[in-house]
Structures are given as C-alpha cells and as structure tokens.
Write a protein that holds these residues in place. Structure first.
Motif, PDB file in Angstrom:
ATOM      1  N   ASN B  63       0.824  -1.207   0.000  1.00 50.15           N
ATOM      2  CA  ASN B  63       0.000   0.000   0.000  1.00 50.15           C
ATOM      3  C   ASN B  63       0.857   1.255   0.000  1.00 50.15           C
ATOM      4  OD1 ASN B  63      -2.490  -1.219  -0.079  1.00 50.15           O
ATOM      5  ND2 ASN B  63      -2.696  -1.346   2.155  1.00 50.15           N
ATOM      6  N   CYS B  64       1.854   1.289   0.864  1.00 48.54           N
ATOM      7  CA  CYS B  64       2.714   2.467   0.949  1.00 48.54           C
ATOM      8  C   CYS B  64       3.411   2.700  -0.385  1.00 48.54           C
ATOM      9  CB  CYS B  64       3.754   2.291   2.053  1.00 48.54           C
ATOM     10  SG  CYS B  64       3.053   2.276   3.706  1.00 48.54           S
ATOM     11  N   LEU B  65       3.934   1.634  -0.981  1.00 47.56           N
ATOM     12  CA  LEU B  65       4.631   1.782  -2.255  1.00 47.56           C
ATOM     13  C   LEU B  65       3.678   2.318  -3.321  1.00 47.56           C
ATOM     14  CD1 LEU B  65       6.752  -1.490  -2.130  1.00 47.56           C
ATOM     15  CD2 LEU B  65       7.634   0.858  -2.056  1.00 47.56           C
ATOM     16  N   GLU B  66       2.436   1.844  -3.285  1.00 46.95           N
ATOM     17  CA  GLU B  66       1.464   2.325  -4.264  1.00 46.95           C
ATOM     18  C   GLU B  66       1.156   3.800  -4.034  1.00 46.95           C
ATOM     19  OE1 GLU B  66      -2.370   0.468  -4.078  1.00 46.95           O
ATOM     20  OE2 GLU B  66      -2.869   1.002  -6.150  1.00 46.95           O
ATOM     21  N   THR B  67       0.976   4.177  -2.769  1.00 54.36           N
ATOM     22  CA  THR B  67       0.699   5.577  -2.454  1.00 54.36           C
ATOM     23  C   THR B  67       1.846   6.468  -2.905  1.00 54.36           C
ATOM     24  OG1 THR B  67      -0.582   4.883  -0.541  1.00 54.36           O
ATOM     25  CG2 THR B  67       0.169   7.160  -0.568  1.00 54.36           C
ATOM     26  N   LEU B  68       3.064   6.065  -2.554  1.00 54.38           N
ATOM     27  CA  LEU B  68       4.226   6.877  -2.934  1.00 54.38           C
ATOM     28  C   LEU B  68       4.332   6.977  -4.451  1.00 54.38           C
ATOM     29  CD1 LEU B  68       6.810   5.457  -0.346  1.00 54.38           C
ATOM     30  CD2 LEU B  68       5.713   7.705  -0.298  1.00 54.38           C
ATOM     31  N   THR B  69       4.025   5.891  -5.132  1.00 57.74           N
ATOM     32  CA  THR B  69       4.067   5.910  -6.602  1.00 57.74           C
ATOM     33  C   THR B  69       3.005   6.852  -7.146  1.00 57.74           C
ATOM     34  OG1 THR B  69       4.833   3.622  -6.577  1.00 57.74           O
ATOM     35  CG2 THR B  69       4.004   4.459  -8.661  1.00 57.74           C
ATOM     36  N   ASP B  70       1.777   6.737  -6.605  1.00 57.55           N
ATOM     37  CA  ASP B  70       0.691   7.599  -7.072  1.00 57.55           C
ATOM     38  C   ASP B  70       1.008   9.078  -6.836  1.00 57.55           C
ATOM     39  OD1 ASP B  70      -0.659   5.338  -7.809  1.00 57.55           O
ATOM     40  OD2 ASP B  70      -2.074   5.371  -6.147  1.00 57.55           O
TER      41      ASP B  70
END
Lengths: 157, 157
Positions: B63-70
């Motif tokens: 989730n964190c990686l996705e948020t940071l990517t977004d």
DNA sequence: CACCTTATCAAGAACAATTCCTATTTAAGT
DNA sequence: ACTTAAATAGGAATTGTTCTTGATAAGGTG
C-alpha cells in the motif's frame, strides 16, 4: 543461437536446428501468431488455437510459446505486470501500448540509430538486449475522445 | 498531478497535496528507498522496514509503495515478469539489469535526446510514458568472468 | 476535551499468470 | 516391430500482488 532463425527458411528447419520437432500443436500456435499480429496473450492464443486443435491444453500453449521463443521464432513482450504477449516480428523494434483500447503496435528502430544514442550507457557495460515500451493514446482513441467532447460541448471547435 | 512532487520540498508536502497523510509506515518505506537506491522489491523493502516498524505487514508495504508511486515520489520498475522494483530517482532514465548478478542501475537520458529519435513513432500517436530496459553484463561480472577463464587457461592473455 | 469522520493498518484470503509434475501418447530412428 | 526420447493433457503448485475485513489512529469541529 536465436539469430539462426533469420538465415533459415522454414520455422520447421529452425525448430529442427534446435533438436526439436515441429508438432501439430507448435505449428498451430505459430500460425495463430503469424496470422493476426495483435500481440495476443497466452490465453488468447489458447482460445484461438482450440479452433484447430480442440483439446490442446493451456500448459501446452505455454510450452509451445516458450519453445518458439527459445528458437527465436517469436518474441515475448512484457508490459507492467500485465500478461505476457507474443510477437512474431523478429526485426528490432519497440512497442506502443494504447492506454484506452489496449492495442499494441510495433515501432521500428530508425535506420542507423541505437538506444545508446539516447541513454548514457557506460562503455564498460555489455548490452545484450533492450526492451522499449511507449504508452499513450492511439489515433483511433484520440479521435473518438474528440468526437465525444464535441458532442458534450458543441460550440467549442 | 504526479509532477507536483518536483516543485515541492518535502515528501510530506507532496503527500498532503494529495489529501493523504505521512504516516510512520509511509515514511519508513520512503526512507528505505531513499537510503539504498538498489531498486529493491516489495519483499526486500518489507524486510528492511521491519527494522524500523517491527510489525508492519507486507500488504501495508505494498500500500505504501502504491501511495508513494501515485504521489510521484517513487517510480515502479518492472522487468520481464520479475517482481516489481521501486526507484526514487525521479529524473527521466532507463534501467540496466545485469544478467549475472541481478544488479539494477540507472542510465540517464542524454541531454536534448528523446526516445522518438531512435524509434519511429507515428506523429498522430500521443506518448505519455516510456519505459526502457537494457540487459547485459555489468563491469564487475565481466571482470569476474575474465579472472576465472584466466585461471582455467593461464597461457591465454 | 468529546465526538465524528475518514484514512490507515494488519492479517489473511483471494486472485491471476505462470510453472511444475506425472502419467500417457507420439514420433523418429533403428 | 522396438527402443528411446520428446511432447502432451490435466491438474496441482507457486509467485507476486490485490482485495477484504475489522480494528486502530488521526484530524477537524463544536
């Protein structure tokens, strides 16, 4: 020696050159790929090929695709965690993926150009392969979108 | 608006700009990525981050990686069906993957060059992203291999 | 500060794509 | 016909990732 393929004439010869056989399944898979060059996924090839070889299994399609790839008759195309796609275009080229319709198309390498002309590759690095993908919107989808926004907003040119 | 990130100063501001919060987990994940720029996988980030946040879950790391990517703070890097890797280098660049040691490194785009200079992109196609990967052998591995073949065959220079 | 609303989290289940396994079938070369 | 190795179908297993759920935490408001 995957490049062997380009100097021989039939896919059969190429496969034999690797000590393997051209079976009905392999030919059917190869023919599907050569027929419509839409960069199908393994599952798409599977459903197409069932028309010719009704009880082929998905595992066999994967095996055939792997064999054809190892023999250099087709290329495997991966893009952002989507399923792998397969491409019988053996020339050096990149791929374009349309974000709206999912269409995949080939973009040829320009004459006398190399990827190293655009990216700084330290010269003590040996490059054996490159893989290049573009994403965006294809002309068809761009046109479609324009028509829609005109319909919503007829005054705007 | 992912490009916002480049104009603001702290990752916190960027995340807030997206209406989200900078939590302990997100900061820890971000710090791991900024710390060692090895293009780690989610699992590698997970094991590293456990040192800071001992009971973080793998799903949260995803989730964190996705948020940071977004939010445009990191980029996701995919390569040939391998696990996704994450990269905090926001400049336009390609990746090099060493086939022997698996190392991943960044190759900057040359000044005033565009991928379209090398591949024929029909001008009615709109490009929004490109993704470029090189494979080969890194200098370290090439050297190692040379040493070995010298040991086997000491006469040959 | 108490309350409300929403974001975030951990844990595990579910999922999609692919690979592996095994028994059976097929084919090529004697 | 016989032998040997390759190829296949079908299903189980694996891998990387996403989804679901209930619990927790945080920010804003009165």
């Amino acid at each position: 020696m995957a490049t062997l393929a380009q100097h021989q004439h039939s896919p059969d010869d190429t496969i034999h050159g690797h000590g393997l056989r051209m079976t009905g399944q392999r030919r059917a898979v190869y023919d599907v790929l050569m027929g419509e060059r839409n960069h199908p996924t393994a599952v798409e090839v599977f459903t197409k090929v069932r028309g010719q070889v009704p009880n082929i299994s998905l595992a066999t399609v994967y095996n055939c695709l792997e064999t054809l790839t190892d023999c250099g008759l087709v290329k495997i195309v991966t893009h952002e965690r989507g399923p792998s796609r397969y491409c019988p275009n053996l020339k050096d080229h990149a791929h374009f993926f349309c974000d709206s319709c999912g269409e995949v198309s080939d973009l040829p390498l320009r004459a006398r150009k190399r990827p190293q002309d655009v990216w700084e590759v330290p010269e003590n690095i040996t490059i054996s392969h490159h893989q290049v993908a573009f994403r965006g919107e294809c002309p068809k989808c761009a046109k479609k979108k324009n028509l829609k926004s005109e319909a919503r907003n007829p005054k705007s040119k």
